[in-house]
Design a protein around this motif. Structure first.
Motif, PDB file in Angstrom:
ATOM      1  N   UNK A  40     -31.422  53.298  17.288  1.00 64.43           N
ATOM      2  CA  UNK A  40     -31.011  53.304  15.888  1.00 64.43           C
ATOM      3  C   UNK A  40     -30.460  51.929  15.524  1.00 64.43           C
ATOM      4  N   UNK A  41     -30.616  51.556  14.272  1.00 65.35           N
ATOM      5  CA  UNK A  41     -30.125  50.254  13.825  1.00 65.35           C
ATOM      6  C   UNK A  41     -28.763  50.338  13.163  1.00 65.35           C
ATOM      7  N   UNK A  42     -28.286  51.568  12.871  1.00 65.87           N
ATOM      8  CA  UNK A  42     -27.007  51.724  12.188  1.00 65.87           C
ATOM      9  C   UNK A  42     -26.062  52.534  13.055  1.00 65.87           C
TER      10      UNK A  42
END
Length: 148
Positions: A40-42
């Motif tokens: 995930x990037x967040x």
């Protein structure tokens, strides 16, 4: 003249049969697999930050102007507590009291046990003005007294 439309219809049906055949005309391509881990990037909010961001907000006037609830008063502490005497530390003594004892008799028992006589005497959350039977003592018992 009647043979042209029938012939045309048979050609159209043959063409549709080729287009709708179960084997495709183009070779099948195997799906591409990715062996890496997809991250995930967040960053996800944790614990109190998430609960604070998801809490219900006050939008309506009935919510905004709501009074805080009025709770009943807390009961007085149970057990004997001798009232505060200024400038002294707290002392624990054990005495035997009877229902017929008044505040003077209890203070005499306290001084005999080694504690200083308090300014006020409390028993089971009430100030002792008469006897201990008036404050709820039914039988003779041995109690631990805190002198403040």
């Amino acid at each position: 003249v009647h043979r042209v439309p029938a012939m045309l219809a048979s050609l159209v049906m043959a063409g549709l049969g080729l287009l709708l055949s179960p084997t495709p005309l183009t070779p099948a391509v195997a799906p591409v697999r990715v062996n890496g881990i997809s991250m995930s990037h967040h960053v996800q909010d944790k614990a109190a930050k998430k609960h604070n961001s998801c809490r219900p907000r006050k939008h309506r006037p009935s919510d905004i102007n709501r009074k805080p609830p009025s709770y009943p008063t807390l009961p007085e502490p149970q057990g004997p507590i001798a009232g505060p005497a200024k400038g002294r530390g707290s002392t624990f003594v054990t005495i035997t009291v009877a229902p017929g004892d008044d505040s003077a008799a209890v203070m005499a028992k306290l001084t005999a046990a080694g504690a200083t006589a308090p300014e006020t005497l409390m028993f089971r959350g009430m100030a002792v003005t008469g006897t201990l039977a008036d404050c709820g003592l039914a039988a003779e018992e041995s109690i631990e007294v805190i002198v403040l």
